[in-house]
Design a protein around this motif. Structure first.
Motif, PDB file in Angstrom:
ATOM      1  N   PHE A 425       0.943  -1.128  -0.083  1.00  0.00           N
ATOM      2  CA  PHE A 425      -0.053  -0.002  -0.019  1.00  0.00           C
ATOM      3  C   PHE A 425       0.962   1.082   0.022  1.00  0.00           C
ATOM      4  N   PRO A 426       1.485   1.570  -1.303  1.00  0.00           N
ATOM      5  CA  PRO A 426       2.853   2.537  -1.032  1.00  0.00           C
ATOM      6  C   PRO A 426       1.882   3.964  -0.898  1.00  0.00           C
ATOM      7  N   ASN A 427       2.438   4.827  -0.118  1.00  0.00           N
ATOM      8  CA  ASN A 427       2.186   6.113  -0.091  1.00  0.00           C
ATOM      9  C   ASN A 427       1.100   6.295   0.821  1.00  0.00           C
ATOM     10  N   MET A 428       0.660   5.245   1.544  1.00  0.00           N
ATOM     11  CA  MET A 428      -0.499   5.384   2.477  1.00  0.00           C
ATOM     12  C   MET A 428       0.046   5.211   3.883  1.00  0.00           C
ATOM     13  N   PHE A 429      -0.154   6.264   4.581  1.00  0.00           N
ATOM     14  CA  PHE A 429       0.322   6.242   6.047  1.00  0.00           C
ATOM     15  C   PHE A 429      -0.755   5.984   7.037  1.00  0.00           C
ATOM     16  N   VAL A 461      11.170  11.735   0.557  1.00  0.00           N
ATOM     17  CA  VAL A 461      10.670  11.477  -0.586  1.00  0.00           C
ATOM     18  C   VAL A 461      10.704  12.576  -1.746  1.00  0.00           C
ATOM     19  N   ARG A 462       9.972  13.534  -1.275  1.00  0.00           N
ATOM     20  CA  ARG A 462       9.949  14.667  -2.390  1.00  0.00           C
ATOM     21  C   ARG A 462      11.393  15.253  -2.534  1.00  0.00           C
ATOM     22  N   PHE A 536      12.150   0.714   4.392  1.00  0.00           N
ATOM     23  CA  PHE A 536      11.403   1.181   3.314  1.00  0.00           C
ATOM     24  C   PHE A 536      11.999   1.186   2.082  1.00  0.00           C
ATOM     25  N   GLU A 537      10.991   1.116   0.897  1.00  0.00           N
ATOM     26  CA  GLU A 537      11.699   1.013  -0.461  1.00  0.00           C
ATOM     27  C   GLU A 537      11.177   2.258  -0.896  1.00  0.00           C
ATOM     28  N   MET A 538      12.143   3.007  -1.641  1.00  0.00           N
ATOM     29  CA  MET A 538      11.675   4.300  -2.256  1.00  0.00           C
ATOM     30  C   MET A 538      11.949   4.237  -3.991  1.00  0.00           C
ATOM     31  N   SER A 539      10.982   4.684  -4.628  1.00  0.00           N
ATOM     32  CA  SER A 539      11.398   4.598  -6.189  1.00  0.00           C
ATOM     33  C   SER A 539      10.640   5.984  -6.784  1.00  0.00           C
ATOM     34  N   ALA A 540      11.098   6.192  -8.191  1.00  0.00           N
ATOM     35  CA  ALA A 540      10.779   7.583  -8.644  1.00  0.00           C
ATOM     36  C   ALA A 540       9.542   7.089  -9.451  1.00  0.00           C
TER      37      ALA A 540
END
Ligand code: NA7
Length: 540
Positions: A425-429, A461-462, A536-540
């Motif tokens: 559930f990316p970007n959901m906090f 992230v931003r 955490f994994e981050m991607s563009a």
């Protein structure tokens, strides 16, 4: 607000809920320059304190502690009339915070979110409301609360009841007058225990239907002593800073140093007596180091409280039925009351032991128990609690990657990383989600701590021109395992509580809150950040 070609409203962050968590999220994220909006089902701010208007509703954390800490000015300006704030006082405070920090302009009230779907191509959440609106944003924050989905049991015949029924968590705003009525209260958790003495003052007859006896301590509430208030306010900077180093996020209680089993029975009982007179649950649970980890130690405190009940309640059979004996004290939320046990000495108040003699059905005229007894009633109060910790999120159709819903993901119990995010559930906090210490702490502190963590993560992230953040499945699994190990090293799992989902038939029994303490949890969060958002994994 900007709109895309489909007419959807575009935000940077969509916030679901305008209780204390949602309000602070608006404030914090706006400070970070983000375009945010909160959607709230109620007609005003406050969450828990907006909905739970039952008589006697009061916080079990002292009012000088149960407050936001992000503004030193706010700390000094606000005055609490009583040691423990009641629902009305706390709601007034939360409304003041909304006005003082101009938060209402970014809240839409009377709006229930029905679905939230992640679009993998655009990395945006699309959220829909019950009035047909569509909102999109790269980030979505669930500030949906832990005890916000009231549950009325499915008792046969309920629709045939000719009187009125109420749920403590959905109490009518205009209040309820029970004067001269025959009332039945089902449930003896905090909501039942707090409301029963008040309902008894009005009702002609009151029957309390108790399935499980609970431990309750006297709040010893009263007007706030102005000298104590002035001292506490002078100490606010140190107290607020110190809270983070304590298990419950409340400073000012020296940690215990001795086991309950190290001292004599006389010394122990004198300590418990002092704590009983002082009032409050933290002070009592802090009497000894091992009250929540050793059954033998706990037994000494549990028996002290049982003896208190026996000494207060005059009818021996009622007193015995009110004595909890199926769980160690403190493993269910410890209740604070004002005059609860004394209420059973009133001639028009009767305890009905539905563990021994269950409710068979609700009839046109009242409640019938399995042994054939009928209780004629004009009103029934369900103080039967909530689908806690996961209920509110499961009521929204949340779809993450691959169209997987949160209901599917959590079908065997919730799985999260730090109680803040869910793999898939990316970007959901979540603010104080399952496996966070939220409900085991001063809740406003935890809401702030979570929102600060979330705000920093979004900025991280931003700033890196990334567009997606999500915990790895490995990190999530190891946090769930750690959560379970910590819980299993305590007595908590011995109780059939809402911490375990045990109050909802069919709900998986998993111990949901993190009980390793706020201090250890915050340290873990700080390590995660220091290690470049480890897990955490981050991607563009
Ligand atoms: P709780 O603490 O979940 O208490 C609910 C009570 O209702 C508890 O005594 C339950 O008995 C009882 N209950 C639930 N379902 C039934 C049925 N079907 N029949 C009879 N009795 C039932 O909710 P509260 O609202 O009091 O408090 C929630 C939290 O709010 C509290 O912990 C504080 O943190 C603030 P059981 O124990 O399940 O046998």
């Amino acid at each position: 607000m900007s709109r895309d070609v489909s007419g959807a409203e575009n935000l940077d962050v969509v916030i679901i809920g305008a209780g204390v968590a949602g309000l602070y999220a608006i404030h914090k994220l706006r400070q970070n320059g983000l375009k945010v909006r909160a959607y709230e089902q109620g007609s005003d701010v406050g969450g828990t304190w907006y909905w739970n208007r039952y008589p006697g509703c009061r916080c079990d954390v002292e009012s000088l502690e149960y407050s936001f800490s992000f503004s030193p000015e706010l700390d000094q300006e606000w005055s609490w009339p009583e040691r423990y704030g009641n629902q009305g006082e706390i709601l007034k405070y939360v409304q003041h915070v909304a006005d003082r920090f101009d938060l209402r302009r970014d809240i839409q009230f009377d709006t229930r979110i029905t679905s939230a779907t992640f679009d993998e191509a655009t990395n945006r959440w699309t959220v829909t409301t019950d009035n047909g609106q569509t909102i999109t944003a790269p980030y979505c924050i669930m500030a949906t609360g832990n005890l916000s989905t009231p549950r009325k049991p499915d008792i046969k015949g309920i629709d045939s009841f000719r009187g009125k029924w109420y749920h403590t968590g959905l109490w009518p705003h205009e209040g309820v007058d029970f004067t001269g009525l025959r009332v039945g209260v089902i449930g003896t958790g905090s909501s039942g225990v707090q409301s029963i003495p008040h309902i008894a003052k009005q009702a002609r007859q009151l029957f309390v239907f108790q399935r499980t006896a609970n431990f309750s301590l006297p709040a010893q509430n009263g007007p706030l002593d102005p000298v104590k208030e002035a001292r506490h306010k002078a100490e606010y900077p140190e107290r607020r800073a110190g809270a983070v180093n304590t298990p419950f996020a409340i400073a000012g209680y020296p940690p215990p140093t001795k086991s309950a089993l190290e001292v004599s029975a006389e010394e122990r009982n004198a300590t418990y007596e002092r704590k009983w007179q002082e009032g409050g649950s933290i002070s009592f649970l802090y009497a000894y180091t091992d009250l929540l980890t050793s059954k033998e130690a706990n037994d000494t405190a549990s028996e002290f409280v049982r003896n208190k009940i026996r000494s207060i309640v005059k009818d021996a059979e009622t007193a015995e039925a009110l004595c909890p004996n199926d769980h160690p004290m403190g493993t269910k939320r410890l209740i604070l009351d004002t005059g609860y046990y004394e209420t059973y000495n009133l001639p028009h108040v009767k305890l009905v032991n539905i563990r021994k003699n269950p409710i068979a059905e609700i009839t046109e005229w009242g409640i019938r128990t399995a042994d054939g007894q009928s209780f004629e009633l004009d009103a029934i109060v369900f103080a039967t609690g909530f689908d806690a910790m996961t209920g509110a999120m499961k009521e929204i159709e949340i779809k993450g990657r691959g169209g997987v819903t949160i209901g599917d993901k959590w079908k065997d119990g919730p799985q999260t990383y730090l109680g803040v995010m869910v793999a898939g559930f990316p970007n959901m906090f979540m603010v104080t989600g399952p496996q966070s210490p939220g409900v085991k702490s001063q809740m406003i502190f935890s809401c702030q701590q979570h929102v600060d963590f979330i705000a920093d993560a979004i900025r991280h992230v931003r700033d890196r021109q990334m567009r997606r953040i999500e915990p790895s499945r490995m990190a999530e699994m190891s946090w769930v395992q750690h959560n379970n190990e910590v819980a299993n090293s305590t007595l908590y799992p011995l109780a059939n509580s809402w911490y375990m989902g045990a109050n909802i038939p069919g709900k998986p029994r998993i111990f949901m809150p993190y009980v390793g303490g706020v201090n250890n949890y915050v340290k873990k969060c700080e390590e995660v950040v220091a290690n470049g958002y480890e897990g955490f994994e981050m991607s563009a």
